[in-house]
Design a protein around this motif. Structure first.
Motif, PDB file in Angstrom:
ATOM      1  N   LEU A  53       9.510  23.692   3.936  1.00 15.19           N
ATOM      2  CA  LEU A  53       8.655  24.328   4.927  1.00 15.19           C
ATOM      3  C   LEU A  53       8.033  25.607   4.371  1.00 15.19           C
ATOM      4  N   ARG A  54       8.758  26.297   3.500  1.00 13.04           N
ATOM      5  CA  ARG A  54       8.215  27.517   2.891  1.00 13.04           C
ATOM      6  C   ARG A  54       7.022  27.212   2.005  1.00 13.04           C
ATOM      7  N   GLU A  55       6.966  26.019   1.458  1.00 13.58           N
ATOM      8  CA  GLU A  55       5.818  25.626   0.648  1.00 13.58           C
ATOM      9  C   GLU A  55       4.665  25.145   1.521  1.00 13.58           C
ATOM     10  N   GLN A  56       4.991  24.429   2.598  1.00  9.55           N
ATOM     11  CA  GLN A  56       3.969  23.805   3.439  1.00  9.55           C
ATOM     12  C   GLN A  56       3.318  24.788   4.408  1.00  9.55           C
ATOM     13  N   LEU A  57       4.129  25.594   5.099  1.00  9.95           N
ATOM     14  CA  LEU A  57       3.618  26.422   6.197  1.00  9.95           C
ATOM     15  C   LEU A  57       2.600  27.466   5.759  1.00  9.95           C
ATOM     16  N   PRO A  58       2.815  28.188   4.640  1.00  8.42           N
ATOM     17  CA  PRO A  58       1.793  29.175   4.246  1.00  8.42           C
ATOM     18  C   PRO A  58       0.407  28.568   4.051  1.00  8.42           C
ATOM     19  N   LYS A  59       0.338  27.359   3.498  1.00 11.78           N
ATOM     20  CA  LYS A  59      -0.962  26.728   3.288  1.00 11.78           C
ATOM     21  C   LYS A  59      -1.610  26.360   4.620  1.00 11.78           C
ATOM     22  N   GLU A  60      -0.785  25.877   5.568  1.00 12.67           N
ATOM     23  CA  GLU A  60      -1.323  25.543   6.886  1.00 12.67           C
ATOM     24  C   GLU A  60      -1.835  26.796   7.591  1.00 12.67           C
ATOM     25  N   LEU A  61      -1.058  27.870   7.526  1.00 15.04           N
ATOM     26  CA  LEU A  61      -1.463  29.108   8.185  1.00 15.04           C
ATOM     27  C   LEU A  61      -2.707  29.704   7.524  1.00 15.04           C
ATOM     28  N   ARG A  62      -2.805  29.583   6.205  1.00 12.40           N
ATOM     29  CA  ARG A  62      -3.998  30.069   5.507  1.00 12.40           C
ATOM     30  C   ARG A  62      -5.250  29.409   6.078  1.00 12.40           C
ATOM     31  N   ASP A  63      -5.183  28.102   6.288  1.00 15.09           N
ATOM     32  CA  ASP A  63      -6.345  27.390   6.830  1.00 15.09           C
ATOM     33  C   ASP A  63      -6.647  27.842   8.256  1.00 15.09           C
ATOM     34  N   ILE A  64      -5.594  28.085   9.048  1.00 19.55           N
ATOM     35  CA  ILE A  64      -5.781  28.553  10.422  1.00 19.55           C
ATOM     36  C   ILE A  64      -6.427  29.932  10.430  1.00 19.55           C
ATOM     37  N   PHE A  65      -5.935  30.827   9.595  1.00 19.05           N
ATOM     38  CA  PHE A  65      -6.474  32.188   9.559  1.00 19.05           C
ATOM     39  C   PHE A  65      -7.936  32.185   9.122  1.00 19.05           C
ATOM     40  N   ARG A  66      -8.244  31.370   8.136  1.00 15.78           N
ATOM     41  CA  ARG A  66      -9.621  31.331   7.649  1.00 15.78           C
ATOM     42  C   ARG A  66     -10.554  30.739   8.705  1.00 15.78           C
ATOM     43  N   GLU A  67     -10.071  29.719   9.400  1.00 10.35           N
ATOM     44  CA  GLU A  67     -10.895  29.108  10.449  1.00 10.35           C
ATOM     45  C   GLU A  67     -11.173  30.100  11.574  1.00 10.35           C
ATOM     46  N   ASP A  68     -10.188  30.934  11.883  1.00 16.74           N
ATOM     47  CA  ASP A  68     -10.329  31.882  12.991  1.00 16.74           C
ATOM     48  C   ASP A  68     -10.883  33.226  12.549  1.00 16.74           C
ATOM     49  N   GLY A  69     -11.070  33.417  11.235  1.00 13.76           N
ATOM     50  CA  GLY A  69     -11.628  34.676  10.742  1.00 13.76           C
ATOM     51  C   GLY A  69     -10.686  35.854  10.813  1.00 13.76           C
ATOM     52  N   VAL A  70      -9.375  35.589  10.797  1.00 16.46           N
ATOM     53  CA  VAL A  70      -8.382  36.658  10.924  1.00 16.46           C
ATOM     54  C   VAL A  70      -8.206  37.367   9.576  1.00 16.46           C
ATOM     55  N   THR A  71      -8.131  38.701   9.618  1.00 14.94           N
ATOM     56  CA  THR A  71      -7.814  39.484   8.424  1.00 14.94           C
ATOM     57  C   THR A  71      -6.303  39.673   8.371  1.00 14.94           C
ATOM     58  N   VAL A  72      -5.692  39.348   7.229  1.00 11.64           N
ATOM     59  CA  VAL A  72      -4.229  39.290   7.136  1.00 11.64           C
ATOM     60  C   VAL A  72      -3.755  40.062   5.916  1.00 11.64           C
ATOM     61  N   LEU A  73      -2.635  40.771   6.086  1.00 11.56           N
ATOM     62  CA  LEU A  73      -1.927  41.372   4.955  1.00 11.56           C
ATOM     63  C   LEU A  73      -0.484  40.910   5.013  1.00 11.56           C
ATOM     64  N   LEU A  74      -0.057  40.233   3.961  1.00  8.50           N
ATOM     65  CA  LEU A  74       1.266  39.621   3.864  1.00  8.50           C
ATOM     66  C   LEU A  74       2.105  40.386   2.854  1.00  8.50           C
ATOM     67  N   VAL A  75       3.406  40.504   3.150  1.00  8.61           N
ATOM     68  CA  VAL A  75       4.356  41.080   2.198  1.00  8.61           C
ATOM     69  C   VAL A  75       5.368  40.014   1.822  1.00  8.61           C
ATOM     70  N   THR A  76       5.594  39.829   0.532  1.00  7.46           N
ATOM     71  CA  THR A  76       6.577  38.851   0.078  1.00  7.46           C
ATOM     72  C   THR A  76       7.055  39.198  -1.322  1.00  7.46           C
ATOM     73  N   HIS A  77       8.212  38.640  -1.692  1.00 10.22           N
ATOM     74  CA  HIS A  77       8.673  38.718  -3.084  1.00 10.22           C
ATOM     75  C   HIS A  77       8.515  37.368  -3.764  1.00 10.22           C
ATOM     76  N   ASP A  78       7.990  36.368  -3.026  1.00  8.44           N
ATOM     77  CA  ASP A  78       7.891  35.001  -3.513  1.00  8.44           C
ATOM     78  C   ASP A  78       6.472  34.732  -4.015  1.00  8.44           C
ATOM     79  N   GLN A  79       6.350  34.466  -5.304  1.00  8.95           N
ATOM     80  CA  GLN A  79       5.024  34.244  -5.892  1.00  8.95           C
ATOM     81  C   GLN A  79       4.318  33.033  -5.304  1.00  8.95           C
ATOM     82  N   GLN A  80       5.066  31.959  -5.029  1.00  9.16           N
ATOM     83  CA  GLN A  80       4.426  30.755  -4.524  1.00  9.16           C
ATOM     84  C   GLN A  80       3.836  30.980  -3.137  1.00  9.16           C
TER      85      GLN A  80
END
Length: 352
Positions: free
Chosen positions: A168-195
């Motif tokens: 799910l950690r691999e799948q969900l970020p890609k799904e959310l990326r598409d949602i954010f781009r479709e809705d025009g949301v500006t996002v700042l994410l914090v993570t230690h995970d490169q993928q």
């Protein structure tokens, strides 16, 4: 949409964030990537208004929200934030969780906004459920929907996927990326995970000890790192020593490497060259051999760890049809599109 201008945040005498500058355009997804304790979350807290900069300024939508003499209260910043633990209210239904930040709106307006977000997040029909009745990925979407409900200027996510299972950690970020781009949301994410960072972000900032080492697209971080830390932290690779022959050639243990070198790399200069696994090609016909120390199967590819005659280790990616066991000698040849050169005893890269 977001601008940090030489921001420094201190806790007593301890600097947690130092001279931090970046900008993020409307509708873009940015990410702060770095090891635990490097200051990533402190940057988010400063943007949200929970920390006051000791120096520098923060602007949202072109307006100053923080500087040394002024801090706009968090509730007036139109910033949505999703924390690592999600912080959903267990006693409230999903629609009530999402509507929590819509005080002052009519019941009908709140319902319409909730239904809009449930559809956007791919969660139709779960509004009457309670959080414990949802999967981890669904709970994540609900937390993001709640943060989006008041239509913030900026959405910030603090290690949002750390509690999810690997698939799910691999799948969900890609799904959310598409949602954010479709809705025009500006996002700042914090993570230690490169993928996670690579899977979501348009621009990534690598952070070390409170300092922003580099702010760039994933491709540039991987292929054109500006510091040794970025080169080591992002992706896989090793440094091999070399001696500059002229402005287009470096002599190394694996042969002569060609590329454009910076002006300060004069003939005779001792340098280190960044060598990625994809810079070393498996070639049975090559006279250059290296002994296989280890290998990792990655489906379509093997990642080989190879020992050169000097004992120095390098990495090589090869298709999994070429199956060579540890201990065997394997033919290789270097194939670099460009050179990333670090003069000895410095922390800054010179990219050819």
């Amino acid at each position: 949409m977001l601008e940090l201008d030489h921001v420094t945040v201190t806790y007593g005498d301890h600097p947690a964030v130092v001279d931090f500058s970046l900008s993020l355009e409307q509708g873009r997804i940015g990410c702060l990537l770095g090891p635990s304790g490097c200051g990533k979350t402190t940057v988010l807290r400063a943007i949200a208004g929970f920390e006051r900069p000791a120096r520098g300024a923060i602007r949202l939508g072109g307006e100053i929200v923080s500087d040394t003499g002024f801090v706009l209260p968090p509730e007036r910043r139109r910033v949505g934030m999703v924390f690592q633990d999600l912080a959903l209210f267990p006693h409230l239904r999903v629609w009530e969780n999402i509507a929590f930040g819509l005080e002052g709106k009519s019941r009908g307006a709140r319902r319409r906004r909730v239904e809009e977000l449930l559809t956007l997040m791919g969660l139709p029909g779960v509004g009457e459920h309670y959080p414990h009745q949802l999967s981890g990925g669904q709970q994540q979407r609900v937390a993001i929907a709640r943060a989006l409900a008041p239509r913030p200027m900026l959405l910030m996510l603090d290690e949002p996927f750390s509690s999810l299972d690997p698939e799910l950690r691999e799948q969900l970020p890609k799904e959310l990326r598409d949602i954010f781009r479709e809705d025009g949301v500006t996002v700042l994410l914090v993570t230690h995970d490169q993928q996670e960072a690579f899977g979501m972000a348009d621009e990534i900032g690598v952070v070390r000890a409170g300092c922003l080492e580099q702010w760039a697209a994933a491709y540039s971080l991987y292929h054109r790192p500006e510091t040794r830390f970025v080169a080591d932290f992002v992706g896989e690779g090793v440094m091999i020593p070399g001696r500059v022959v002229d402005e287009h050639e470096v002599e190394t243990e694996i042969g002569s490497l060609k590329g454009t070198l910076p002006a300060n790399c004069t003939p005779g200069t001792r340098v280190d060259i960044l060598l990625r696994p994809d810079d070393v090609v498996h070639d049975d016909a090559s006279p250059m051999k290296a002994r296989i120390v280890d290998r990792t199967f990655r489906g379509a590819q093997f990642l080989y760890t190879l020992a050169l005659e000097s004992g120095r280790h390098i990495l090589c990616l090869a298709t999994s049809h070429h199956d060579h066991p540890p201990g065997e000698l394997m033919g290789i040849r270097p194939e670099l599109d460009h050179l990333v050169v670090f003069p000895e005893q410095t922390g800054s890269a010179a990219v050819g």
